[in-house]
Write a protein that holds these residues in place. Structure first.
Motif, PDB file in Angstrom:
ATOM      1  N   VAL A 222       7.703   2.207  88.418  1.00  0.00           N
ATOM      2  CA  VAL A 222       8.024   2.494  87.024  1.00  0.00           C
ATOM      3  C   VAL A 222       9.243   1.700  86.593  1.00  0.00           C
ATOM      4  O   VAL A 222      10.089   1.319  87.409  1.00  0.00           O
ATOM      5  N   LEU A 223       9.330   1.436  85.291  1.00  0.00           N
ATOM      6  CA  LEU A 223      10.507   0.858  84.655  1.00  0.00           C
ATOM      7  C   LEU A 223      10.829   1.718  83.449  1.00  0.00           C
ATOM      8  O   LEU A 223       9.929   2.124  82.701  1.00  0.00           O
ATOM      9  N   ALA A 224      12.103   2.007  83.254  1.00  0.00           N
ATOM     10  CA  ALA A 224      12.512   2.830  82.121  1.00  0.00           C
ATOM     11  C   ALA A 224      13.853   2.339  81.603  1.00  0.00           C
ATOM     12  O   ALA A 224      14.657   1.761  82.350  1.00  0.00           O
ATOM     13  N   ASP A 225      14.090   2.552  80.312  1.00  0.00           N
ATOM     14  CA  ASP A 225      15.381   2.191  79.735  1.00  0.00           C
ATOM     15  C   ASP A 225      16.010   3.409  79.077  1.00  0.00           C
ATOM     16  O   ASP A 225      15.468   4.524  79.145  1.00  0.00           O
ATOM     17  N   ASP A 226      17.149   3.203  78.441  1.00  0.00           N
ATOM     18  CA  ASP A 226      17.851   4.305  77.790  1.00  0.00           C
ATOM     19  C   ASP A 226      17.445   4.471  76.330  1.00  0.00           C
ATOM     20  O   ASP A 226      18.136   5.159  75.567  1.00  0.00           O
ATOM     21  N   HIS A 227      16.356   3.846  75.943  1.00  0.00           N
ATOM     22  CA  HIS A 227      15.863   3.932  74.566  1.00  0.00           C
ATOM     23  C   HIS A 227      14.553   4.711  74.490  1.00  0.00           C
ATOM     24  O   HIS A 227      13.848   4.637  73.489  1.00  0.00           O
ATOM     25  N   GLY A 228      14.218   5.406  75.573  1.00  0.00           N
ATOM     26  CA  GLY A 228      13.016   6.234  75.586  1.00  0.00           C
ATOM     27  C   GLY A 228      11.763   5.525  76.033  1.00  0.00           C
ATOM     28  O   GLY A 228      10.672   6.111  75.992  1.00  0.00           O
ATOM     29  N   ASN A 229      11.889   4.277  76.487  1.00  0.00           N
ATOM     30  CA  ASN A 229      10.715   3.518  76.927  1.00  0.00           C
ATOM     31  C   ASN A 229      10.515   3.692  78.433  1.00  0.00           C
ATOM     32  O   ASN A 229      11.435   3.451  79.218  1.00  0.00           O
ATOM     33  N   ILE A 230       9.322   4.105  78.824  1.00  0.00           N
ATOM     34  CA  ILE A 230       8.966   4.241  80.241  1.00  0.00           C
ATOM     35  C   ILE A 230       7.566   3.664  80.439  1.00  0.00           C
ATOM     36  O   ILE A 230       6.633   4.041  79.720  1.00  0.00           O
ATOM     37  N   ILE A 231       7.435   2.752  81.386  1.00  0.00           N
ATOM     38  CA  ILE A 231       6.135   2.163  81.681  1.00  0.00           C
ATOM     39  C   ILE A 231       5.904   2.176  83.193  1.00  0.00           C
ATOM     40  O   ILE A 231       6.844   2.342  83.969  1.00  0.00           O
ATOM     41  N   HIS A 232       4.665   2.008  83.576  1.00  0.00           N
ATOM     42  CA  HIS A 232       4.340   1.805  84.991  1.00  0.00           C
ATOM     43  C   HIS A 232       3.748   0.420  85.163  1.00  0.00           C
ATOM     44  O   HIS A 232       3.231  -0.164  84.218  1.00  0.00           O
ATOM     45  N   LEU A 233       3.850  -0.098  86.373  1.00  0.00           N
ATOM     46  CA  LEU A 233       3.309  -1.417  86.688  1.00  0.00           C
ATOM     47  C   LEU A 233       2.252  -1.314  87.779  1.00  0.00           C
ATOM     48  O   LEU A 233       2.123  -2.190  88.632  1.00  0.00           O
ATOM     49  N   GLY A 234       1.485  -0.226  87.755  1.00  0.00           N
ATOM     50  CA  GLY A 234       0.398  -0.072  88.705  1.00  0.00           C
ATOM     51  C   GLY A 234       0.836   0.555  90.004  1.00  0.00           C
ATOM     52  O   GLY A 234       1.964   1.019  90.161  1.00  0.00           O
ATOM     53  N   ALA A 235      -0.101   0.566  90.950  1.00  0.00           N
ATOM     54  CA  ALA A 235       0.118   1.248  92.229  1.00  0.00           C
ATOM     55  C   ALA A 235       0.064   0.267  93.387  1.00  0.00           C
ATOM     56  O   ALA A 235      -0.612  -0.762  93.329  1.00  0.00           O
ATOM     57  N   ARG A 236       0.796   0.627  94.450  1.00  0.00           N
ATOM     58  CA  ARG A 236       0.789  -0.152  95.687  1.00  0.00           C
ATOM     59  C   ARG A 236       0.320   0.731  96.833  1.00  0.00           C
ATOM     60  O   ARG A 236       0.677   1.903  96.908  1.00  0.00           O
ATOM     61  N   ASP A 237      -0.459   0.166  97.734  1.00  0.00           N
ATOM     62  CA  ASP A 237      -0.837   0.857  98.968  1.00  0.00           C
ATOM     63  C   ASP A 237       0.146   0.439 100.053  1.00  0.00           C
ATOM     64  O   ASP A 237       0.326  -0.752 100.316  1.00  0.00           O
ATOM     65  N   CYS A 238       0.780   1.433 100.673  1.00  0.00           N
ATOM     66  CA  CYS A 238       1.783   1.176 101.712  1.00  0.00           C
ATOM     67  C   CYS A 238       1.449   1.957 102.978  1.00  0.00           C
ATOM     68  O   CYS A 238       2.327   2.494 103.655  1.00  0.00           O
ATOM     69  N   SER A 239       0.163   2.050 103.299  1.00  0.00           N
ATOM     70  CA  SER A 239      -0.284   2.923 104.381  1.00  0.00           C
ATOM     71  C   SER A 239      -0.066   2.352 105.774  1.00  0.00           C
ATOM     72  O   SER A 239      -0.067   3.113 106.752  1.00  0.00           O
ATOM     73  N   VAL A 240       0.097   1.044 105.913  1.00  0.00           N
ATOM     74  CA  VAL A 240       0.305   0.457 107.245  1.00  0.00           C
ATOM     75  C   VAL A 240       1.783   0.592 107.583  1.00  0.00           C
ATOM     76  O   VAL A 240       2.634  -0.118 107.050  1.00  0.00           O
ATOM     77  N   GLN A 241       2.093   1.536 108.485  1.00  0.00           N
ATOM     78  CA  GLN A 241       3.473   1.885 108.789  1.00  0.00           C
ATOM     79  C   GLN A 241       3.679   2.047 110.283  1.00  0.00           C
ATOM     80  O   GLN A 241       2.778   2.458 111.001  1.00  0.00           O
ATOM     81  N   ARG A 242       4.888   1.739 110.713  1.00  0.00           N
ATOM     82  CA  ARG A 242       5.299   2.071 112.065  1.00  0.00           C
ATOM     83  C   ARG A 242       6.543   2.955 111.951  1.00  0.00           C
ATOM     84  O   ARG A 242       7.490   2.648 111.242  1.00  0.00           O
TER      85      ARG A 242
END
Length: 465
Positions: A222-242
């Motif tokens: 997500v990205l947000a500012d102090d003027h009430g604007n909030i957007i998302h930039l999609g999703a990431r898969d982070c399932s490969v973990q050690r």
């Protein structure tokens, strides 16, 4: 010659309070924006790539992080002395420390990140879990508050069943976690996790959640500012973990059940709005088929942010700096149009055959890959000594392609080209290539258990005949 005018620059000078590839990453965007940079460094990093790239570099302490990168008085003193107007904390170290953000504010410095009170609310993982549940986000079954003793943990186990995961309230970066599979493991796991939490985060409080071994780890930028604007930039898969730390990430998250992506992005935006979030942030979830559950918020730029940048064309560090200066986001939700697939592999200086034991040393050979649509974020170079005091990440290889099949092929080619060697130095490169070739991973049917299963197979002795 930089074409940016003084009016376009959000700041004249930014101090980068970090090291490694993220410090270099921030310096590069600042340079493109015409912003002067100051990089602070320890004695171990005096010859680092970030130090060499900065307009000014100042040594602030010895190699030990608590006396350098985790020591606010030295960082703030350098910022004031060098004329910095803002401090970019990168990720890790002080990036999510509300006290450090407050210290910056008291000294007239802009902290590039959310407001201290927002970080404090979200940095307490148990409190963030309750807060997001009140907002309407789904959360895993678990303890409503930190556990005071092992009896509390046993009560949670009776209520939600096993397996469960014990987490540090102040945790992050995959540290301070233990999975309990059997009842006789509850007490030792509780004690061990509390001890680790106290040692790493100076806060030994823990809480527990239902552990889903067959789930995927999906996060929303997500990205947000102090003027009430909030957007998302999609999703990431982070399932490969050690050890709960990510090794491979990709965007967009593949093979999500119908409707799940919209639920994830909607939940992330709603959660950010509920706390008055500003800057770049990541809402993390576990996903099991149609079931979605919020787990935590990371109030900073993520290690894996390049995959989002590659598919959206948005420079997240630039947006962070603009928002920190009080300016609105440069784009709205309708301007976010992801294209293609990006995959990131973290190349760590670790021995995958010895439980990912760090093996730092001098890089006598270091030749990153290139070619079309390949990006390498690294601070490594031939002759550089990888310090033993810090994280073992030496490079992030990011590959983009129009579809996932081509992206995986491009990534495998890039990793095959990557040459890293030195006395005693080993990397995760070959293991990463094994994961890329795994049938479950290629079919996007993998879960957070994939790497543990793969490494278990690799460690079994081969039988003759």
């Amino acid at each position: 010659m930089n074409a940016t005018t003084p009016e376009d620059r959000p700041f004249g000078t930014v101090l980068v309070a970090n090291r490694g590839e993220i410090a270099l990453r921030v310096v590069r965007t600042c340079r493109e924006m015409g912003i002067r940079t100051v990089v602070v460094h320890s004695t171990a990093d005096r010859d680092s790539a970030a130090v060499l790239a900065a307009d000014e570099a100042v040594q602030i302490g010895p190699a030990a992080p608590k006396r350098s990168y985790l020591y606010p008085p030295a960082i703030v003193e350098v910022a004031l002395r060098t004329g910095a107007e803002a401090v970019h904390p990168g990720y890790g170290f002080l990036a999510e420390d509300p006290d450090f953000a407050e210290i910056c504010a008291r000294n007239g410095l802009v902290f590039v990140g959310p407001r201290p009170e927002v970080m404090a609310r979200l940095g307490d993982k148990a409190a963030a879990r309750r807060l997001m549940a009140e907002t309407g986000l789904p959360v895993p079954q678990g303890s409503a508050r930190p556990l005071t003793d092992a009896r509390d943990l046993a009560a949670v186990a009776r209520e939600i069943g096993l397996p469960l995961i014990i987490k540090a309230v102040a945790g992050g970066g995959g540290r301070g976690m233990s999975v309990v599979w059997q009842a006789d493991q509850l007490l030792p796991a509780f004690r061990a996790t509390r001890a680790a939490a106290g040692a790493v985060f100076a806060d030994d409080r823990v809480y527990a959640e239902r552990f889903l071994p067959g789930a995927r780890h999906i996060e929303v930028q997500v990205l947000a500012d102090d003027h009430g604007n909030i957007i998302h930039l999609g999703a990431r898969d982070c399932s490969v973990q050690r050890r709960y730390q990510k090794l491979i990430e990709e965007s967009p998250a593949p093979a999500l059940a119908p409707g799940v992506l919209g639920r994830l992005t909607g939940a992330a935006v709603a959660g950010a709005r509920s706390v008055g979030y500003s800057g770049a942030g990541t809402f993390e979830f576990v996903v099991d088929g149609d079931d979605v559950a919020f787990i935590e918020v990371n109030c900073r730029i993520q290690v894996e942010h390049p995959v989002t940048e590659m598919v959206t064309g948005v420079d997240l560090v630039r947006e962070q700096l603009q928002v920190a200066a009080g300016r609105p986001l440069s784009l709205g939700q309708d301007d976010v149009r992801p294209r293609g697939v990006a995959v990131e592999c973290r190349v760590n200086v670790e021995d995958a055959d010895r439980d990912f034991l760090p093996c730092p040393g001098v890089l006598t050979e270091f030749v990153p890959p290139g070619g079309p649509f390949v990006r390498v974020d690294t601070h490594g170079y031939p002759g550089w000594r990888v310090p033993a005091e810090y994280d073992s990440l030496v490079a992030k290889v990011i590959a983009w392609a129009p579809d996932r099949r081509q992206a995986l092929a491009r990534m495998d080619r890039a990793l095959a080209e990557f040459r890293v060697s030195g006395p005693g130095v080993r990397t995760t490169r070959d293991l990463l290539r094994e994961v890329l070739a795994d049938p479950d991973f290629r079919a996007a049917e993998h879960t957070t258990s994939l790497l543990a299963e793969l490494t278990a197979r690799r460690s079994r002795p081969h039988r003759a005949g």
